[in-house]
Design an enzyme around this catalytic site. Structure first.
Site, mmCIF file in Angstrom:
data_model
loop_
_atom_site.group_PDB
_atom_site.id
_atom_site.type_symbol
_atom_site.label_atom_id
_atom_site.label_comp_id
_atom_site.label_asym_id
_atom_site.label_seq_id
_atom_site.Cartn_x
_atom_site.Cartn_y
_atom_site.Cartn_z
ATOM 1 N N LEU A 53 0.825 -1.211 0.000
ATOM 2 C CA LEU A 53 0.000 0.000 0.000
ATOM 3 C C LEU A 53 0.859 1.261 0.000
ATOM 4 O O LEU A 53 0.349 2.365 -0.198
ATOM 5 C CB LEU A 53 -0.910 0.019 1.250
ATOM 6 C CG LEU A 53 -1.705 -1.266 1.553
ATOM 7 C CD1 LEU A 53 -2.421 -1.132 2.886
ATOM 8 C CD2 LEU A 53 -2.694 -1.569 0.435
ATOM 9 N N TYR A 103 2.344 10.607 -11.034
ATOM 10 C CA TYR A 103 1.635 9.597 -10.246
ATOM 11 C C TYR A 103 1.157 8.450 -11.139
ATOM 12 O O TYR A 103 1.475 7.285 -10.898
ATOM 13 C CB TYR A 103 0.455 10.253 -9.530
ATOM 14 C CG TYR A 103 -0.406 9.295 -8.740
ATOM 15 C CD1 TYR A 103 0.131 8.570 -7.674
ATOM 16 C CD2 TYR A 103 -1.755 9.117 -9.041
ATOM 17 C CE1 TYR A 103 -0.660 7.694 -6.943
ATOM 18 C CE2 TYR A 103 -2.545 8.245 -8.312
ATOM 19 C CZ TYR A 103 -1.990 7.536 -7.270
ATOM 20 O OH TYR A 103 -2.765 6.667 -6.549
ATOM 21 N N LYS A 107 2.795 4.592 -11.306
ATOM 22 C CA LYS A 107 1.900 3.504 -10.900
ATOM 23 C C LYS A 107 1.777 2.467 -12.023
ATOM 24 O O LYS A 107 1.711 1.260 -11.765
ATOM 25 C CB LYS A 107 0.513 4.049 -10.528
ATOM 26 C CG LYS A 107 0.426 4.629 -9.127
ATOM 27 C CD LYS A 107 0.430 3.542 -8.072
ATOM 28 C CE LYS A 107 0.050 4.051 -6.708
ATOM 29 N NZ LYS A 107 0.028 3.000 -5.680
ATOM 30 N N ASN A 132 -11.413 7.014 -5.740
ATOM 31 C CA ASN A 132 -11.202 7.788 -4.509
ATOM 32 C C ASN A 132 -11.726 7.005 -3.308
ATOM 33 O O ASN A 132 -12.846 6.492 -3.350
ATOM 34 C CB ASN A 132 -11.967 9.120 -4.586
ATOM 35 C CG ASN A 132 -11.304 10.079 -5.538
ATOM 36 O OD1 ASN A 132 -10.383 10.793 -5.172
ATOM 37 N ND2 ASN A 132 -11.754 10.098 -6.784
#
Length: 223
Positions: A53, A103, A107, A132
Site C-alpha cells: 500500500l 503519479y 503507478k 477515490n
C-alpha cells in the site's frame, strides 16, 4: 499462522487494514517510508503475503514518485522472487493509471513489473485499480476529497470547485473486505494473477457532494 507484511501501514488504508487484522488475530509486520530497504528485505523473508500500500501520491518533487512508487515496488518484487516463501503481493493501484502525470506514470510502471516478473516466476498477485477512497482516518489536503471538504467546511473555509465532475467513491470498509478476499484467493489458489478494476463504488457530482457536506454541518448546528 499467516504472517502479513503491510507497506505503508501508517497511511489511511494501512491504518484501517491493521485494525481489521487485529480483530482477526492475524499477525502483521509494518514497513513505512522512514524504514530502510534492509528491514524490508528481512520482513519479506518472514511473510506469507504482502499488502503493498506504500507509495507517493502527492509531492512537489518529481523524484519522489519514481523513488517511492517504482523503485520501492521494483525492490519488493525482486526480493519476493529471490525469497524462500515467495509471498503473493496485493498492490493498491489507481483508476488514474493512464493519466500523463508522475503519479499515473509511476503507478503504471509498478503494475507492469508486478505482472511481468511475478507471473513469470509463478507467484500470485492481485492488482486493485482503486477510485477515490473515503472514510475514517483519511487525511485532509492529502488524498481524500471528502476529508478535505469536511475539514475546511467545519472550519468555515471556502472551497472553490473548478468543475462539476463526477466522483467515484469507495468506502474504506468495503475496500478492506475486498483486500482480505483477494488475500484469501492469493493464498489458496494456483496461478492467481489478477488485475481488478473495483466495481463497488458510489457516484456523485462534486457540487452535490459539497452541498451534502455543508448540509451535515447545518443540521449538526441546529440539533
Amino acid at each position: 499462522k499467516v504472517k502479513v507484511l503491510i507497506t505503508g501501514s501508517n497511511g489511511f488504508i494501512g491504518k484501517n487494514l491493521k485494525i481489521f487484522l487485529k480483530s482477526k488475530n492475524i499477525y502483521f509486520l509494518e514497513y513505512n517510508r522512514k524504514d530502510n530497504y534492509k528491514k524490508l528485505h528481512k520482513y519479506i523473508e518472514y511473510s506469507d503475503i504482502i499488502f503493498h500500500l506504500g507509495g507517493e501520491n502527492r509531492s512537489k518533487n518529481k523524484k519522489n514518485f519514481e523513488k517511492n512508487n517504482f523503485q520501492l515496488t521494483k525492490f519488493l518484487v525482486e526480493k519476493v522472487i529471490s525469497s524462500k516463501k515467495k509471498p503473493p503481493i496485493i498492490f493498491s493501484s489507481t483508476i488514474k493509471i493512464n493519466e500523463k502525470n508522475d503519479y499515473g506514470i509511476t503507478k503504471k510502471k509498478c503494475e507492469k513489473i508486478i505482472i511481468n516478473k511475478l507471473k513469470k516466476s509463478k507467484i500470485n498477485f492481485s492488482i486493485l485499480r482503486l477510485p477515490n477512497i473515503f472514510g475514517k482516518w483519511a487525511k485532509p489536503n492529502h488524498n481524500s476529497f471528502i476529508a478535505t471538504c469536511c475539514y475546511n467546511i467545519l472550519r468555515g473555509k471556502n472551497i472553490k470547485l473548478y468543475n462539476n465532475n463526477e466522483l467515484r467513491l469507495l468506502y474504506i470498509d468495503d475496500l478492506i473486505t475486498i483486500l482480505f478476499k483477494e488475500a484469501e484467493n492469493c493464498l489458496s489458489k494456483d496461478n492467481y494473477y489478477k488485475l481488478i478494476s473495483v466495481k463497488k463504488y458510489y457516484k456523485i457530482k462534486l457540487k452535490k457532494l459539497l452541498s451534502l457536506i455543508k448540509n451535515f454541518k447545518e443540521k449538526f448546528r441546529s440539533l
